[in-house]
Design an enzyme around this catalytic site. Structure first.
Site, short mmCIF file in Angstrom:
data_model
loop_
_atom_site.label_atom_id
_atom_site.label_comp_id
_atom_site.label_asym_id
_atom_site.label_seq_id
_atom_site.Cartn_x
_atom_site.Cartn_y
_atom_site.Cartn_z
N ILE A 197 0.84 -1.20 0.00
CA ILE A 197 0.00 0.00 0.00
C ILE A 197 0.87 1.25 0.00
CG2 ILE A 197 -1.72 1.32 1.29
CD1 ILE A 197 -2.81 -1.31 2.37
N ALA A 199 5.00 2.97 1.61
CA ALA A 199 6.24 2.80 2.36
C ALA A 199 6.83 4.16 2.65
CB ALA A 199 7.24 1.94 1.57
N ASN A 201 9.94 6.31 5.59
CA ASN A 201 11.09 6.17 6.49
C ASN A 201 10.73 5.38 7.74
OD1 ASN A 201 12.67 7.71 4.77
ND2 ASN A 201 12.13 9.63 5.77
N SER A 202 9.45 5.40 8.11
CA SER A 202 9.05 4.79 9.37
C SER A 202 8.59 3.35 9.22
CB SER A 202 7.92 5.61 9.99
OG SER A 202 6.84 5.71 9.09
N GLY A 203 8.45 2.85 8.00
CA GLY A 203 7.99 1.48 7.84
C GLY A 203 7.18 1.31 6.56
N VAL A 205 3.44 -0.41 4.71
CA VAL A 205 2.05 -0.84 4.90
C VAL A 205 1.69 -1.73 3.73
CG1 VAL A 205 -0.33 -0.11 5.28
CG2 VAL A 205 1.55 1.37 6.01
N LYS A 220 0.84 -2.95 9.07
CA LYS A 220 1.95 -2.01 9.17
C LYS A 220 3.14 -2.69 9.82
CE LYS A 220 -0.48 2.40 9.41
NZ LYS A 220 -0.65 3.66 10.17
N ASP A 331 -2.87 15.53 14.06
CA ASP A 331 -2.15 15.27 12.81
C ASP A 331 -3.14 15.10 11.66
OD1 ASP A 331 0.07 14.97 11.23
OD2 ASP A 331 0.27 12.82 11.59
#
Length: 515
Positions: A197, A199, A201-203, A205, A220, A331
């Site tokens: 789905i 991508a 820097n944090s991971g 999906v 995730k 956010d």
């Protein structure tokens, strides 16, 4: 193989992802097979076959299963004066923002001990957690039964006993699991990866299928630095907040999570899947069609009815979080608002959400692009900050561009943006296009710099822009729009895939001609 009677059908909504390490003295993995009431024991050769097709816990569809997938295919062819210097007030002994390089997550430094979690800003890490005003204690994450430590036996997940060899953060994580009474668990081979789905820097999906009940979920995967207790504590606190939020029509549903410490050192989270994706994704697809010349740049996909429904969904979700749990999202932006083909609007990624203390949150965290003026100046922050972000998001959806102009993610670029948010006039809908008085007034009420004069969520829920489109027929039109968007997303994927295939073919032909 997934259809054998030994695989019990389970309801994913009631899922507890519990893991147990079972390591021998030699450090090798020891396989365990759980026996369930009413089920026969899983035979060893079945487990071997499952291992044979498993690659890094990512499984792909076999031909027999692919026929069972029935995603709804609702295709439809219808179609300034001299600026003042920004002063960021920073209370003494409170966390302060530290802007790091792009390769690192921006953190909040504090004079407190290392056990105080660092804050990961959402513009570079959507999975960060905001700390409470005090240091983490067992009570802050009590009852988090859906988070667990990694499975050493890859085939089953169950509650582990505490081990002395674990790091303090991992031990704390296990402490939160003590007292879990629900015997439900999931087998890893039941999750079949269907595609990526997104991508960052944090991971990453991915879209996944839970085979026993044919449930599509979003998975995730968040990499965690080895033995980094700060990051783990952040994620535990965040997931404890999300876990306690009951299902709501405008909040993405959280199914469970586990901490895979020994294999890839990552945290995996399962949550509700939305087949139309985020507003940010839809906006990107729209822009690609404009670049191809198949859609006019003067005709936006987000008409007034669509904006009304999106605004209502966001406001209703925010109102629920605040009234029931005293949570501010903090956010709100296009990438954190999801839509499905049923016409449902869902808020996701409480990456910088914070449970309120004394009804006010004053920590300086969040996505700087959509940050309200009062947050930038270090003033007290309330739920009206999300109202400001909603106004900016609406302008971006209808115009296709962020209302305050572009910026880069360097410290200088971010500081320049913060200066503009504080000093430039409040953003407005462009005058070169025609908008209804209801739409214009709604945006103007959201984008008021003085927080006291800005409309509240309750007031906006009863605004004429919202009430104008409250009817079953309008709901049907919005669902029709969502199905069209889903069709457009599929078309965009097909076009990109064909372009990639052509590029590969041309490259091969070019290589052959040179030889």
């Amino acid at each position: 193989m997934f259809q054998r009677k030994t695989l019990q059908r389970r309801n994913l909504k009631g899922l507890n992802l519990n893991l147990h390490p079972d390591v021998g003295n030699n450090g090798q993995l020891q396989e365990k097979t759980e026996t369930h009431q009413g089920q026969s024991r899983i035979e060893g050769h079945v487990m071997s076959n499952i291992n044979a097709i498993q690659n890094n816990s990512n499984l792909f569809l076999r031909r027999g299963i692919k026929k069972k997938l029935t995603l709804d295919a609702f295709g439809d062819d219808q179609a300034i004066s001299k600026p003042n210097t920004v002063v960021i007030q920073q209370p003494q002994n409170e966390p302060v923002l530290v802007l790091s390089s792009l390769s690192q997550s921006p953190c909040v430094s504090s004079s407190s001990s290392l056990s105080t979690p660092c804050i990961i800003d959402a513009y570079s890490n959507n999975f960060g957690l905001s700390p409470s005003s005090t240091n983490s204690t067992p009570s802050t994450i009590q009852g988090l039964s859906n988070i667990a430590t990694p499975v050493e036996n890859e085939h089953s997940i169950s509650l582990p006993p505490l081990e002395e060899s674990l790091s303090p953060a991992a031990a704390d994580l296990k402490d939160t699991l003590s007292g879990t009474s629900n015997g439900n668990y999931i087998q890893l081979q039941d999750l079949v990866q269907l595609g990526k789905i997104g991508a960052g820097n944090s991971g990453t999906v991915v879209k996944a299928l839970h085979v026993p009940d044919s449930k599509i979920v979003a998975k995730k995967t968040i990499p965690v630095e080895q033995n980094n207790s700060t990051i783990i504590n952040q994620l535990v606190r965040e997931l404890s907040i999300v876990k306690n939020v009951k299902p709501h029509e405008n909040i993405i549903t959280f199914y469970g999570a586990y901490y895979n410490q020994h294999i890839n050192n990552e945290i995996i989270i399962l949550m509700e899947y939305s087949d139309c994706g985020s507003l940010d994704k839809i906006l990107s697809v729209y822009k690609r069609f404009v670049q191809r010349g198949t859609v006019s740049s003067k005709k936006t996909w987000f008409n007034e009815l669509t904006i009304s429904k999106i605004a209502y969904g966001v406001l209703n979700g925010l109102d629920h979080l605040y009234r029931q749990y005293k949570i501010i999202h903090r956010d709100i932006k296009p990438s954190n608002v999801l839509i499905n083909s049923k016409g449902q609007i869902k808020l996701c990624d409480f990456g910088v959400s914070k449970k309120l203390i004394n009804s006010i949150a004053d920590t300086f965290v969040g996505t700087s692009t959509y940050m309200s003026p009062e947050r930038i100046q270090g003033n007290v922050y309330s739920i009206k900050g999300d109202v400001w972000s909603l106004g900016l998001m609406i302008i971006e959806l209808v115009t296709g561009e962020f209302p305050l102009g572009g910026h880069n993610d360097t410290p200088d670029g971010i500081l320049d943006l913060l200066q503009r948010i504080v000093n430039e006039p409040s953003p407005r809908l462009p005058k070169d296009r025609i908008y209804s008085k209801e739409m214009t007034d709604f945006v103007n009420r959201c984008c008021i710099k003085n927080e006291r004069e800005r409309s509240s969520i309750h007031e906006l829920l009863h605004h004429d822009l919202i009430m104008k489109y409250v009817s079953p027929s309008k709901d049907d039109k919005f669902r029709h729009w969502c199905r069209k968007i889903k069709s457009k997303i599929k078309e965009d994927k097909r076009i990109k895939r064909e372009a990639l295939d052509r590029a590969k073919l041309e490259k091969k032909q070019s290589e052959r001609s040179t030889h």
